[in-house]
Design a protein around this motif. Structure first.
Motif, PDB file in Angstrom:
ATOM      1  N   HIS A   1       2.184 -15.015  16.587  1.00  0.00           N
ATOM      2  CA  HIS A   1       3.045 -13.932  16.103  1.00  0.00           C
ATOM      3  C   HIS A   1       4.444 -14.049  16.698  1.00  0.00           C
TER       4      HIS A   1
ATOM      5  N   GLY B   1       6.698 -16.377  14.966  1.00  0.00           N
ATOM      6  CA  GLY B   1       7.082 -16.039  13.604  1.00  0.00           C
ATOM      7  C   GLY B   1       6.070 -16.390  12.542  1.00  0.00           C
TER       8      GLY B   1
ATOM      9  N   GLU C   1       3.054 -15.690  10.045  1.00  0.00           N
ATOM     10  CA  GLU C   1       2.551 -14.496   9.367  1.00  0.00           C
ATOM     11  C   GLU C   1       1.060 -14.326   9.635  1.00  0.00           C
TER      12      GLU C   1
ATOM     13  N   ARG D   1      -1.956 -15.846   7.488  1.00  0.00           N
ATOM     14  CA  ARG D   1      -1.877 -15.633   6.041  1.00  0.00           C
ATOM     15  C   ARG D   1      -1.606 -16.945   5.301  1.00  0.00           C
TER      16      ARG D   1
ATOM     17  N   GLU E   1      -0.062 -17.198   2.655  1.00  0.00           N
ATOM     18  CA  GLU E   1       1.294 -17.164   2.123  1.00  0.00           C
ATOM     19  C   GLU E   1       2.294 -17.851   3.038  1.00  0.00           C
ATOM     20  N   GLY E   2       1.955 -17.970   4.327  1.00  0.00           N
ATOM     21  CA  GLY E   2       2.832 -18.653   5.268  1.00  0.00           C
ATOM     22  C   GLY E   2       2.512 -20.123   5.446  1.00  0.00           C
TER      23      GLY E   2
ATOM     24  N   THR F   1       6.895 -22.499   8.706  1.00  0.00           N
ATOM     25  CA  THR F   1       7.942 -22.347   9.721  1.00  0.00           C
ATOM     26  C   THR F   1       7.696 -23.211  10.945  1.00  0.00           C
TER      27      THR F   1
ATOM     28  N   ASP G   1      -6.743 -16.187   7.066  1.00  0.00           N
ATOM     29  CA  ASP G   1      -6.947 -14.835   6.541  1.00  0.00           C
ATOM     30  C   ASP G   1      -7.890 -14.851   5.338  1.00  0.00           C
TER      31      ASP G   1
END
Length: 404
Positions: free
Chosen positions: A181, A184, A186, A349, A351-352, A361, A373
């Motif tokens: 976290h 950065g 998700e 997630r 999505e990340g 990232t 997730d």
């Protein structure tokens, strides 16, 4: 030039990733684990008979992953239940399909499979570093706590496969969440899954029935499909097969409304009309307990549940009692803590992540297994997705480092 890959986590996902990476002789692969040995939760999962996967068709298999079925589908289809069984056979572990459709090793144990798997990985050159707990990133380096003190390694690629937050004593403690976290990444909050629930029994009911199974029932939540099976009364609530199968919607209801009603059919072999006819039949001098036992097969813990959940007036009403036998609402107050549950929902997630399970990232860092997730019921679905996502992450690393 030899390139290095660090895999953090020695459960099924991490070991599956390592196996994929051994396909390239130009990689040096090391598996790091915080525990004294790898696969501890895997071994615990096999204590009652290791449920590797499920034999049902993929059209029924994939929807078990709920909202994440779409993203997990290509991973699972690339290493489906048939492939998993063939893989186990390659380790000398034969499997069979049980009466429920679940797939187990012939010996019903996890230890022989894990020993053979680790032995094969070591023979392929995989190194293992146990008692190495990852604590942070130092730039692009991985910092570990070890028995000899702090150590930093600088791999060319990293796979994170550290599990969720269930059974922390076996290594899945969720301590990676704040580290990711802060970087950065998700992350969806970790939550209990495949779990029992608190009810808050009376002292009388708890003292008499805690530890007893409730067999041959049907359970459901709202308008969801009914599940047939059994459950177990605990000191504070309820757990077991049918409860685990419905734990996700029950947990979500409790989080949004404070409580959730688990509906129980205590006589699934009888229709509502048959139960009503049986209960309303004249009983003469027989007690209510004797009447319920002889007319509807309701006795023991099932009769206790009726007395626990219904008022004296409701028990005295034959029609109300008959309806309760076919649809008894059991009010649940809370899911059991993550440290006690089979698995957890939430995690990194999708999505990340990119299509190779690499953190967008954090180039060169991939994720796999239960720390992603997603969630699924018991029945082999959890392990199947852990194997499949581990292999997908390993393949992602191969494409990242060597282009195949």
């Amino acid at each position: 030039m030899i390139k290095t890959v660090a895999i953090i986590g020695g459960g099924p996902a991490g070991l599956a990733a390592a196996e994929i990476l051994t396909q390239d002789a130009g990689l040096a692969v090391t598996v790091y684990d915080a525990m004294p040995s790898v696969g501890r939760k895997f071994l615990m999962a096999g204590k009652g008979g290791l449920n590797l996967t499920h034999s049902e068709p993929m059209a029924r298999f994939l929807p078990r992953y709920g909202a994440r079925a779409g993203v997990l589908a290509p991973l699972v289809e690339a290493f489906d239940p048939a492939a998993l069984r063939a893989w186990a056979d390659g380790l000398g572990v034969a499997t069979f399909v049980g009466s429920s459709g679940r797939v187990f090793p012939a010996e019903m144990k996890a230890a022989p499979l894990l020993r053979g798997w680790v032995r094969r990985l070591k023979a392929a050159g995989v190194q293992f570093r146990t008692r190495h707990r990852w604590t942070e990133w130092d730039g692009t380096g991985l910092v570990f706590e070890t028995p000899e003190g702090e150590a930093t390694v600088m791999p060319d690629a990293t796979i994170l496969a550290m599990g969720g937050g269930s059974w922390p004593s076996l290594g899945s403690d969720g301590r990676w969440v704040p580290v990711l976290h802060s970087a950065g990444v998700e992350i969806a909050p970790l939550r209990s899954a495949n779990c029992g629930f608190d009810v808050g029994w009376s002292d009388h009911f708890r003292e008499r029935f805690a530890g007893q199974p409730v067999k041959a029932i049907t359970a459901w939540v709202g308008d969801m499909p009914h599940r047939r099976g059994e459950c177990m009364i605990t000191d504070g609530g309820i757990e077991g097969g049918v409860v685990y199968a419905l734990s996700a919607p029950l947990r979500d209801l409790i989080e949004s409304h404070g409580t959730a009603d688990l509906m129980l059919d205590l006589a699934p072999g009888l229709t509502a009309a048959e139960v009503t006819a049986a209960v309303t039949r004249p009983r003469g001098k027989a007690s209510l307990a004797t009447h319920l036992r002889k007319s509807a097969g309701i006795e023991g813990v099932k009769a206790g549940l009726l007395r626990e959940m219904l008022t004296a007036e409701e028990m005295a009403s034959e029609n109300h009692l008959a309806r309760a036998i076919k649809a008894l609402p059991l009010r649940l107050k809370a899911a059991r803590p993550m440290a006690e549950v089979i698995s957890t929902a939430g995690g990194v997630r999708f999505e990340g992540l990119d299509e190779n399970l690499m953190i967008r990232t954090r180039p060169g860092v991939f994720c796999a297994g239960e720390m992603l997730d997603w969630e699924a019921p018991t029945g082999g679905y959890l392990l199947t997705a852990c194997f499949a996502s581990g292999r997908a992450a390993g393949s992602g690393v191969l494409r990242w480092l060597v282009g195949h």
